[in-house]
Design an enzyme around this catalytic site. Sequence first.
Site, mmCIF file in Angstrom:
data_model
loop_
_atom_site.group_PDB
_atom_site.id
_atom_site.type_symbol
_atom_site.label_atom_id
_atom_site.label_comp_id
_atom_site.label_asym_id
_atom_site.label_seq_id
_atom_site.Cartn_x
_atom_site.Cartn_y
_atom_site.Cartn_z
ATOM 1 N N HIS A 81 62.644 8.209 -16.535
ATOM 2 C CA HIS A 81 63.455 8.796 -17.608
ATOM 3 C C HIS A 81 63.027 8.199 -18.939
ATOM 4 C CE1 HIS A 81 67.060 10.026 -14.862
ATOM 5 N NE2 HIS A 81 65.890 10.433 -14.400
ATOM 6 N N GLU A 120 64.705 6.862 -21.409
ATOM 7 C CA GLU A 120 65.325 5.584 -21.768
ATOM 8 C C GLU A 120 64.686 4.434 -21.008
ATOM 9 O OE1 GLU A 120 68.274 8.949 -22.165
ATOM 10 O OE2 GLU A 120 66.971 8.257 -20.553
ATOM 11 N N CYS A 154 71.725 8.803 -18.115
ATOM 12 C CA CYS A 154 72.386 8.879 -16.812
ATOM 13 C C CYS A 154 72.873 7.491 -16.393
ATOM 14 C CB CYS A 154 71.424 9.446 -15.773
ATOM 15 S SG CYS A 154 70.110 8.287 -15.304
ATOM 16 N N CYS A 157 70.130 4.893 -16.053
ATOM 17 C CA CYS A 157 69.673 4.391 -17.347
ATOM 18 C C CYS A 157 70.701 3.457 -17.972
ATOM 19 C CB CYS A 157 69.355 5.554 -18.281
ATOM 20 S SG CYS A 157 67.903 6.512 -17.736
#
Length: 157
Positions: A54, A56, A84, A87
């Site tokens: 992801h 992040e 999410c 993260c």
Amino acid sequence: MSSEHEKFMRIALEEAHRWEKEGEALVGSVVVRDGQVVAVGCNTAKRDLDLTAHAEIAAMKNAGPAQGSLDLTGCVLYSTGEPCIMCVGAIVSAGITTVVLGGNYSRHHGEFGDYSVEKALSFVGRGAVKVVRGVLTEECEAMRWSFWAKEARKNRN
């Protein structure tokens, strides 16, 4: 709204578009310390076949070597989307002090129910992480909806 927040969110938006042609989810992220970009990241999950890739996570992963430390205390994380739960765990582990969000998760769209970064942070007992919302939201949301519209068209054919 801070023009500095807008400046760094624009960098996150640029990062989000890096893998657009590859069909990646359009999320970009930037780690900033003392007004300077430390690292950037974008989603590469499809390319890398890695569910943890992801934006992040990528930005925080890139920040470690860039500053020679895993400790991101005092850093600000900018994200074009709402991070999410995975993260958020990494944000807490890294010591990120502030999270600045462009796009907003809507409990009426998606698969995560009544989710928010604030709820996730309170769940892990880290309500002290400051969350700033509403930075270039229209641009971030337009990008997100454009991506999902393209995905829907691909899946329809």
